[in-house]
Design a protein around this motif. Sequence first.
Motif, mmCIF file in Angstrom:
data_model
loop_
_atom_site.group_PDB
_atom_site.id
_atom_site.type_symbol
_atom_site.label_atom_id
_atom_site.label_comp_id
_atom_site.label_asym_id
_atom_site.label_seq_id
_atom_site.Cartn_x
_atom_site.Cartn_y
_atom_site.Cartn_z
ATOM 1 N N LYS A 265 0.833 -1.207 0.000
ATOM 2 C CA LYS A 265 0.000 0.000 0.000
ATOM 3 C C LYS A 265 0.871 1.261 0.000
ATOM 4 O O LYS A 265 0.581 2.216 -0.722
ATOM 5 C CB LYS A 265 -0.942 -0.001 1.208
ATOM 6 C CG LYS A 265 -2.032 -1.051 1.071
ATOM 7 C CD LYS A 265 -3.095 -0.904 2.121
ATOM 8 C CE LYS A 265 -4.160 -1.985 1.912
ATOM 9 N NZ LYS A 265 -5.257 -1.910 2.844
ATOM 10 N N ALA B 144 3.831 1.469 -1.197
ATOM 11 C CA ALA B 144 4.456 1.550 -2.525
ATOM 12 C C ALA B 144 3.477 2.128 -3.540
ATOM 13 O O ALA B 144 3.830 3.018 -4.327
ATOM 14 C CB ALA B 144 4.925 0.165 -2.969
ATOM 15 N N TYR B 145 2.246 1.640 -3.506
ATOM 16 C CA TYR B 145 1.251 2.117 -4.481
ATOM 17 C C TYR B 145 0.969 3.607 -4.284
ATOM 18 O O TYR B 145 0.984 4.382 -5.256
ATOM 19 C CB TYR B 145 -0.041 1.302 -4.338
ATOM 20 C CG TYR B 145 -1.200 1.915 -5.085
ATOM 21 C CD1 TYR B 145 -1.279 1.829 -6.483
ATOM 22 C CD2 TYR B 145 -2.204 2.623 -4.416
ATOM 23 C CE1 TYR B 145 -2.326 2.415 -7.174
ATOM 24 C CE2 TYR B 145 -3.247 3.213 -5.104
ATOM 25 C CZ TYR B 145 -3.314 3.110 -6.477
ATOM 26 O OH TYR B 145 -4.336 3.709 -7.165
ATOM 27 N N PHE B 146 0.733 4.013 -3.034
ATOM 28 C CA PHE B 146 0.364 5.421 -2.818
ATOM 29 C C PHE B 146 1.548 6.372 -3.053
ATOM 30 O O PHE B 146 1.351 7.492 -3.507
ATOM 31 C CB PHE B 146 -0.246 5.611 -1.426
ATOM 32 C CG PHE B 146 -1.672 5.117 -1.358
ATOM 33 C CD1 PHE B 146 -2.671 5.745 -2.084
ATOM 34 C CD2 PHE B 146 -2.013 4.011 -0.617
ATOM 35 C CE1 PHE B 146 -3.982 5.287 -2.063
ATOM 36 C CE2 PHE B 146 -3.327 3.535 -0.579
ATOM 37 C CZ PHE B 146 -4.315 4.181 -1.313
#
Lengths: 195, 148
Positions: free
Chosen positions: A32, A34-36
């Motif tokens: 999460k 990494a994605y954000f």
Amino acid sequence: MTSVCQEEITAMRRCRRGSPEAFEVFVNRYMKNAYFIALGLVGNREDAMDLSQEAFIRAYRNIKHLKPDRKFFPWFYQILKNLCISHLRKRRYRQTSSLDAENCPEPAATTDCFSPEVVAERNELKDKVWQAIGKLDNKHREVIILRHFQNMSYEQIAEALYCNKGTITSRLYYARKRLEELLGTGKGGCINDMP
Amino acid sequence: MTCHNYKDLMMGYLDNELTDEQKKQFEEHLSGCPECAGELEEFRKLKAITDEVTLVEPEDRIWQDYWNSVYNRIERSVGWIVFSVAAILLTIYGGFKLIEDIIKDATVGMLLKVGLLALIAGLAILFVSVLRERLHFWQKDRYKDVRR
């Protein structure tokens, strides 16, 4: 976020021995973030998802280069950031090339992909803030993303960016100054009157 | 200290990152400096606006499939590496065998044989030259240890 727990140490040992299954510990823990972070850096959901996954793949392939006494996340963050910056560079190049082909003198902004559709519970003000963040320099945008969207402390940000806390506070100062300019929140700015 | 020197403390104050001592030092400065107090107020407004922005969370199934997706990509990349190495080895072996057959074949003209050998020699020279150049630059690269 960045504490080295026993689970990570054990998983890292197994990864070094060539077990991709052991890498799941890191992926589940940091996917999460990494994605954000990627979303904050590139502004686009599909690209953010792809880049965050690619960063994990590269981290797995290079995990032997990570010293055993080093924390995973700051090292991984460097991989992710480099991938995102490289992606932005390619995107800018593609946009410039396509515009050149159309004989357009104005190069497109790199932040065109900072679409407000990724903002939750949208309103005009939030859309403006998100687009203003997209207009910041990479180094200013990353400190804003890490501080405001990841709630990282100065110490954690400094650790992730491999610099000292003084540099972080200084970058935050100039990043916020620039945001004020872009949003007009400074003295007499029109956004002051908004709810 | 000038107001400019307080900008770091101002950020720390805004983000609640100061020690009690630093906080006191900054508050003392604020009480005598309306300019810094005004700037802090502007930053507070900006922080309040920025903190309101949250990003859309992807659906749960995306997170559930995330690891599988990464794992499959890792596995596939290993497959590609093995495939590429095997393809290179087989191509080299096949090429070597083909050249050997042509050279040994008495029906093939001498000119073709010499041309083929010259072609291989040329490729070998080019390959060694590029490899040597790369090696030379890598050894002389002052920035190779710089963390990128």
